[in-house]
Design a protein around this motif. Structure first.
Motif, PDB file in Angstrom:
ATOM      1  N   THR A 119       0.852  -1.316   0.446  1.00  0.00           N
ATOM      2  CA  THR A 119      -0.169   0.043   0.076  1.00  0.00           C
ATOM      3  C   THR A 119       0.862   1.897  -0.261  1.00  0.00           C
ATOM      4  O   THR A 119       0.783   2.280  -0.539  1.00  0.00           O
ATOM      5  N   ASP A 120       1.763   1.263   0.800  1.00  0.00           N
ATOM      6  CA  ASP A 120       2.587   2.745   0.538  1.00  0.00           C
ATOM      7  C   ASP A 120       3.676   2.299  -0.279  1.00  0.00           C
ATOM      8  O   ASP A 120       3.989   3.464  -1.138  1.00  0.00           O
ATOM      9  N   THR A 121       3.930   1.134  -1.130  1.00  0.00           N
ATOM     10  CA  THR A 121       4.615   1.251  -2.651  1.00  0.00           C
ATOM     11  C   THR A 121       3.616   1.653  -3.181  1.00  0.00           C
ATOM     12  O   THR A 121       4.033   3.119  -4.284  1.00  0.00           O
ATOM     13  N   VAL A 122       2.434   1.334  -3.899  1.00  0.00           N
ATOM     14  CA  VAL A 122       1.526   2.028  -4.514  1.00  0.00           C
ATOM     15  C   VAL A 122       1.459   3.752  -4.428  1.00  0.00           C
ATOM     16  O   VAL A 122       1.278   4.306  -5.982  1.00  0.00           O
ATOM     17  N   ALA A 123       1.383   4.058  -2.681  1.00  0.00           N
ATOM     18  CA  ALA A 123       0.604   5.155  -2.444  1.00  0.00           C
ATOM     19  C   ALA A 123       2.371   6.017  -3.313  1.00  0.00           C
ATOM     20  O   ALA A 123       1.839   7.063  -3.813  1.00  0.00           O
ATOM     21  N   ARG A 124       3.247   4.993  -3.057  1.00  0.00           N
ATOM     22  CA  ARG A 124       4.254   6.748  -3.160  1.00  0.00           C
ATOM     23  C   ARG A 124       4.454   6.463  -4.945  1.00  0.00           C
ATOM     24  O   ARG A 124       5.657   7.464  -4.770  1.00  0.00           O
ATOM     25  N   ILE A 125       4.144   6.281  -5.498  1.00  0.00           N
ATOM     26  CA  ILE A 125       4.624   5.506  -6.362  1.00  0.00           C
ATOM     27  C   ILE A 125       3.550   7.176  -7.249  1.00  0.00           C
ATOM     28  O   ILE A 125       3.933   7.678  -8.307  1.00  0.00           O
ATOM     29  N   PHE A 126       2.593   7.291  -7.122  1.00  0.00           N
ATOM     30  CA  PHE A 126       0.781   8.057  -7.344  1.00  0.00           C
ATOM     31  C   PHE A 126       1.502   9.749  -7.104  1.00  0.00           C
ATOM     32  O   PHE A 126       1.395  10.901  -7.771  1.00  0.00           O
ATOM     33  N   GLN A 127       1.741   9.218  -5.388  1.00  0.00           N
ATOM     34  CA  GLN A 127       2.245  10.934  -4.696  1.00  0.00           C
ATOM     35  C   GLN A 127       2.460  11.675  -5.360  1.00  0.00           C
ATOM     36  O   GLN A 127       1.777  12.713  -5.315  1.00  0.00           O
ATOM     37  N   PRO A 128       3.712  11.836  -5.971  1.00  0.00           N
ATOM     38  CA  PRO A 128       4.568  12.994  -6.667  1.00  0.00           C
ATOM     39  C   PRO A 128       3.704  13.684  -7.503  1.00  0.00           C
ATOM     40  O   PRO A 128       3.679  15.313  -7.508  1.00  0.00           O
ATOM     41  N   ARG A 129       3.175  12.606  -8.440  1.00  0.00           N
ATOM     42  CA  ARG A 129       1.905  13.388  -9.659  1.00  0.00           C
ATOM     43  C   ARG A 129       1.129  14.361  -8.784  1.00  0.00           C
ATOM     44  O   ARG A 129       0.449  14.935  -9.650  1.00  0.00           O
ATOM     45  N   LEU A 130       0.759  13.117  -8.012  1.00  0.00           N
ATOM     46  CA  LEU A 130      -0.721  14.036  -7.701  1.00  0.00           C
ATOM     47  C   LEU A 130      -0.694  15.579  -6.893  1.00  0.00           C
ATOM     48  O   LEU A 130      -1.092  16.288  -7.014  1.00  0.00           O
ATOM     49  N   GLN A 131       0.290  15.780  -6.343  1.00  0.00           N
ATOM     50  CA  GLN A 131       0.307  16.745  -5.525  1.00  0.00           C
ATOM     51  C   GLN A 131       0.975  17.661  -6.941  1.00  0.00           C
ATOM     52  O   GLN A 131       0.862  19.193  -6.866  1.00  0.00           O
ATOM     53  N   GLU A 132       1.466  17.379  -8.092  1.00  0.00           N
ATOM     54  CA  GLU A 132       1.937  18.518  -8.604  1.00  0.00           C
ATOM     55  C   GLU A 132       0.910  19.253  -9.389  1.00  0.00           C
ATOM     56  O   GLU A 132       0.454  19.846  -9.630  1.00  0.00           O
ATOM     57  N   VAL A 133      -0.324  17.788  -9.468  1.00  0.00           N
ATOM     58  CA  VAL A 133      -1.597  18.488 -10.215  1.00  0.00           C
ATOM     59  C   VAL A 133      -2.287  18.872  -9.254  1.00  0.00           C
ATOM     60  O   VAL A 133      -2.854  20.220 -10.282  1.00  0.00           O
ATOM     61  N   LEU A 134      -2.358  19.451  -8.043  1.00  0.00           N
ATOM     62  CA  LEU A 134      -3.196  19.569  -7.159  1.00  0.00           C
ATOM     63  C   LEU A 134      -2.876  21.107  -6.930  1.00  0.00           C
ATOM     64  O   LEU A 134      -2.961  21.745  -6.201  1.00  0.00           O
ATOM     65  N   GLY A 135      -1.514  21.085  -6.971  1.00  0.00           N
ATOM     66  CA  GLY A 135      -0.826  22.359  -6.961  1.00  0.00           C
ATOM     67  C   GLY A 135      -0.206  22.565  -5.300  1.00  0.00           C
ATOM     68  O   GLY A 135       0.220  23.413  -4.736  1.00  0.00           O
ATOM     69  N   LYS A 136      -0.348  21.388  -4.698  1.00  0.00           N
ATOM     70  CA  LYS A 136       0.091  21.671  -3.023  1.00  0.00           C
ATOM     71  C   LYS A 136       0.622  20.176  -2.622  1.00  0.00           C
ATOM     72  O   LYS A 136       0.082  18.765  -3.055  1.00  0.00           O
ATOM     73  N   PRO A 137       1.154  20.572  -1.432  1.00  0.00           N
ATOM     74  CA  PRO A 137       2.163  19.005  -0.845  1.00  0.00           C
ATOM     75  C   PRO A 137       0.665  18.036  -0.902  1.00  0.00           C
ATOM     76  O   PRO A 137       0.039  18.093   0.197  1.00  0.00           O
ATOM     77  N   VAL A 138       1.225  16.731  -0.928  1.00  0.00           N
ATOM     78  CA  VAL A 138       0.238  15.427  -0.258  1.00  0.00           C
ATOM     79  C   VAL A 138       1.569  14.999   0.682  1.00  0.00           C
ATOM     80  O   VAL A 138       2.443  14.324   0.274  1.00  0.00           O
ATOM     81  N   VAL A 139       1.051  15.396   1.370  1.00  0.00           N
ATOM     82  CA  VAL A 139       2.036  14.322   2.751  1.00  0.00           C
ATOM     83  C   VAL A 139       1.526  13.244   2.931  1.00  0.00           C
ATOM     84  O   VAL A 139       0.582  13.024   3.701  1.00  0.00           O
ATOM     85  N   ILE A 140       2.420  12.277   2.960  1.00  0.00           N
ATOM     86  CA  ILE A 140       2.321  10.394   3.658  1.00  0.00           C
ATOM     87  C   ILE A 140       2.731  10.219   4.857  1.00  0.00           C
ATOM     88  O   ILE A 140       3.434  10.780   4.930  1.00  0.00           O
ATOM     89  N   GLU A 141       1.350   9.550   5.473  1.00  0.00           N
ATOM     90  CA  GLU A 141       1.796   9.996   6.845  1.00  0.00           C
ATOM     91  C   GLU A 141       1.663   8.062   7.268  1.00  0.00           C
ATOM     92  O   GLU A 141       0.108   7.520   6.616  1.00  0.00           O
ATOM     93  N   ASN A 142       2.804   7.666   7.433  1.00  0.00           N
ATOM     94  CA  ASN A 142       2.195   5.769   8.307  1.00  0.00           C
ATOM     95  C   ASN A 142       1.671   5.770   9.385  1.00  0.00           C
ATOM     96  O   ASN A 142       2.015   5.633  10.161  1.00  0.00           O
ATOM     97  N   ARG A 143       0.917   4.554   9.147  1.00  0.00           N
ATOM     98  CA  ARG A 143       0.014   4.572  10.603  1.00  0.00           C
ATOM     99  C   ARG A 143      -0.610   3.580  10.620  1.00  0.00           C
ATOM    100  O   ARG A 143      -1.495   3.127  10.029  1.00  0.00           O
ATOM    101  N   GLY A 144       0.796   2.759  10.862  1.00  0.00           N
ATOM    102  CA  GLY A 144       0.289   1.658  10.986  1.00  0.00           C
ATOM    103  C   GLY A 144       0.177   0.443  11.526  1.00  0.00           C
ATOM    104  O   GLY A 144       0.458   0.971  12.541  1.00  0.00           O
ATOM    105  N   GLY A 145      -0.006  -0.779  12.238  1.00  0.00           N
ATOM    106  CA  GLY A 145      -1.014  -2.014  13.059  1.00  0.00           C
ATOM    107  C   GLY A 145      -2.119  -1.519  12.249  1.00  0.00           C
ATOM    108  O   GLY A 145      -3.319  -1.289  12.077  1.00  0.00           O
TER     109      GLY A 145
END
Length: 328
Positions: free
Chosen positions: A49-75
């Protein structure tokens, strides 16, 4: 009479204020996002799940124009992160990427929320096969050989998964029942540690998604015995599905879904869906996700909602029938 006039004045004042409130809400949606967003991942870094998120996250924040900060809350099979997302304000600044355990957790655990009440589906991001593998040190070349051995010696063969009540566990329980065998479940706190022990040969069998073990199937350390998609998957070459091996209609694809907080203004949900769909349609993003062993779906919010409802219902039935609990 005076009291009546006061009520009329209050009612009139509220009525005049209502358009202003609507305009204010509309303006919020129009300017969204105007600050960083957070994307909660209910799993540790390095998992699928973390891997998939980190693949699209850089481009998503570029399209939105604001940082998209990943928070891992595992468990707790993704539930800790999901609970955090379910408690967030419905303002469009907290989102979550959930794994297939989001559906099974609804029946396995006592959670303080219900997915389809607390969350608003945005998109089914992707799906893929779960794969049952045997370590190279075992004698099993086929699933039929595993079934034969398990029937001769019930409750002696161990299989690893990412946790109790996850789709890998629940689907293997159903498959074992269909095959008339009893395997011993060895749950881990996530797919990465389960895969590590499977690769080391500490557990002879592993059921999980392709992302965690792809390289080890390629180099021969882990031998694929079957996939849970309805038909063979291009992500696990030369391996038949369990449905193709005689278990008719058996299907249990793994999946990842992008959700927001219920109550988030519809225009914001639509904007997020449009941005995510744009990113997932990009060839580079698709290629990187598919290299991990998943197929990009990028569904509509309505399709995602219907899919989640089906998954929660059908796996909930299997969980109840087999009395699967988070502590067992």
């Amino acid at each position: 009479m005076i009291l009546l006039r006061r009520k009329l004045l209050v009612t009139t004042a509220l009525g005049l204020a209502a358009p202003a409130i609507v305009r204010a809400q509309g303006d919020g949606a129009a300017t969204w996002p105007d600050r960083p967003l957070r994307l909660i991942i209910g799993w540790p870094p390095g998992g699928s799940t973390d891997t998939v998120a980190r693949i699209f996250q850089p481009r998503l924040q570029e399209v939105l124009g604001k940082p998209v900060v990943i928070e891992n809350r595992g468990g707790a099979s993704g539930s800790i992160g999901a609970i955090e997302a379910a408690r967030a304000a419905p303002d469009g600044y907290t989102w979550t990427l959930v794994y297939d355990t989001e559906a099974t957790n609804q029946s396995v655990m006592r959670l303080p929320y219900k997915t389809l009440e607390a969350m608003v589906p945005v998109s089914l991001v992707g799906t893929g096969p779960l794969v049952l593998t045997a370590h190279k040190s075992t004698p099993f070349q086929t699933f039929a050989q595993l079934v034969e051995a398990a029937k001769k010696a019930p409750d002696t063969l161990n299989y690893a998964t990412s946790g109790v009540g996850g789709l890998a566990h629940v689907s293997t329980t159903l498959l074992s029942s269909r095959a008339g065998i009893r395997l011993v479940h060895v749950p881990y706190k996530g797919g990465a540690p389960a895969a590590q022990d499977a690769v080391a040969g500490h557990v002879p069998l592993y059921m999980g998604n392709v992302l965690a073990i792809n390289q080890y199937m390629h180099n021969g350390t882990l031998r694929p015995l079957g996939v849970t998609t309805k038909t063979a998957s291009r992500h696990v070459p030369n391996t038949r599905s369990f449905a193709e091996q005689g278990f008719q209609d058996f299907e249990a694809p793994t999946w990842w879904a992008f959700l927001g907080r219920a109550g988030t203004p519809a225009p914001i949900v639509q904007k997020m869906h449009a941005a995510l769909a744009k990113v997932l349609a990009e060839e580079e993003v698709k290629r990187k996700i598919e290299e991990q062993g998943a197929d990009v779906v990028a569904s509509s919010p309505e399709e995602c909602s219907a899919f989640l409802a089906r998954e929660i219902d059908r796996w909930g039935q299997v969980i109840r029938e087999n009395e699967i609990r988070a502590d067992g």
